[in-house]
Design a protein around this motif. Sequence first.
Motif, PDB file in Angstrom:
ATOM      1  N   TRP A  34       5.313  -4.063  -3.636  1.00 13.60           N
ATOM      2  CA  TRP A  34       4.474  -3.152  -2.879  1.00 13.60           C
ATOM      3  C   TRP A  34       3.874  -2.065  -3.761  1.00 13.60           C
ATOM      4  O   TRP A  34       2.724  -1.660  -3.560  1.00 13.60           O
ATOM      5  N   ALA A  35       4.610  -1.624  -4.778  1.00 13.62           N
ATOM      6  CA  ALA A  35       4.037  -0.663  -5.727  1.00 13.62           C
ATOM      7  C   ALA A  35       2.839  -1.294  -6.431  1.00 13.62           C
ATOM      8  O   ALA A  35       1.802  -0.646  -6.634  1.00 13.62           O
ATOM      9  N   PHE A  36       2.963  -2.560  -6.786  1.00 15.27           N
ATOM     10  CA  PHE A  36       1.863  -3.279  -7.418  1.00 15.27           C
ATOM     11  C   PHE A  36       0.684  -3.433  -6.459  1.00 15.27           C
ATOM     12  O   PHE A  36      -0.465  -3.212  -6.836  1.00 15.27           O
ATOM     13  N   ILE A  55      -4.848  -1.982  -4.818  1.00 19.12           N
ATOM     14  CA  ILE A  55      -5.785  -1.428  -3.839  1.00 19.12           C
ATOM     15  C   ILE A  55      -6.417  -0.145  -4.382  1.00 19.12           C
ATOM     16  O   ILE A  55      -7.619   0.078  -4.232  1.00 19.12           O
ATOM     17  N   HIS A  56      -5.605   0.701  -5.031  1.00 22.62           N
ATOM     18  CA  HIS A  56      -6.102   1.938  -5.652  1.00 22.62           C
ATOM     19  C   HIS A  56      -7.204   1.617  -6.667  1.00 22.62           C
ATOM     20  O   HIS A  56      -8.270   2.245  -6.656  1.00 22.62           O
ATOM     21  N   ILE A 101      -0.156   7.318  -3.215  1.00 22.52           N
ATOM     22  CA  ILE A 101       0.919   6.411  -2.771  1.00 22.52           C
ATOM     23  C   ILE A 101       1.535   5.715  -3.977  1.00 22.52           C
ATOM     24  O   ILE A 101       2.764   5.621  -4.097  1.00 22.52           O
ATOM     25  N   THR A 102       0.700   5.248  -4.889  1.00 16.67           N
ATOM     26  CA  THR A 102       1.193   4.579  -6.096  1.00 16.67           C
ATOM     27  C   THR A 102       2.075   5.515  -6.914  1.00 16.67           C
ATOM     28  O   THR A 102       3.174   5.135  -7.345  1.00 16.67           O
ATOM     29  N   ALA A 103       1.613   6.743  -7.122  1.00 11.69           N
ATOM     30  CA  ALA A 103       2.405   7.718  -7.885  1.00 11.69           C
ATOM     31  C   ALA A 103       3.719   8.020  -7.174  1.00 11.69           C
ATOM     32  O   ALA A 103       4.768   8.139  -7.818  1.00 11.69           O
TER      33      ALA A 103
END
Length: 192
Positions: A37-39, A44-45, A103-105
């Motif tokens: 999910w992080a990937f 998406i980012h 969200i990624t960070a």
Amino acid sequence: MDKFFGNLHRVLLGGVVLAILVAIILHVDQLGPHAFWAFVFRWIHVWFGILWIGLLYYFNFVQTPSMPKIPDEHKPAIGKVIAPTALFYFRWAAAGTVLFGLITAGMNGYIGEALSFQGGYATIGIGVWLALIMAANVWFVIWPNQKKVLGLVEADPDAKKKAARWAGIASRTNTLLSIPMLYCMVAQQNVG
């Protein structure tokens, strides 16, 4: 074939399906639930970022310099059709880039360090702050001024001229900031 390629939504859905197939074939066994999910959120980012900066560059490298060359009778098509649509995607791509970047960070555990330039995250932190400034420019300077320029809100000719100037300055500011912002985004994972 025309039925598929003639419909942007089908092409986008097809691209997503193709990306999922590639991910399943190449990486499904390499990613645990959190890493997966992080990937996905990073992907998406990056996609939103490409859309955002691509439109920023379109406005600055193509549309704005081309406007003086367009005959007056054709300019309404740009102001009434093309620009509002491009600005819709532009502002929502900015919002999506920021949202999925944060969200990624957060998922990768460095959001606090990045925002405060701590723990080896100064480079990405600078990139995040530049992106936040750029997104604020999009939503609070460019878009309100472009609404006046495009006649989406009432404004007299002097107000439209002033709005065009401020929207242009903010857009050029974002072009300027995009270069170090993109450097920071790429440099963090490669040189820290």
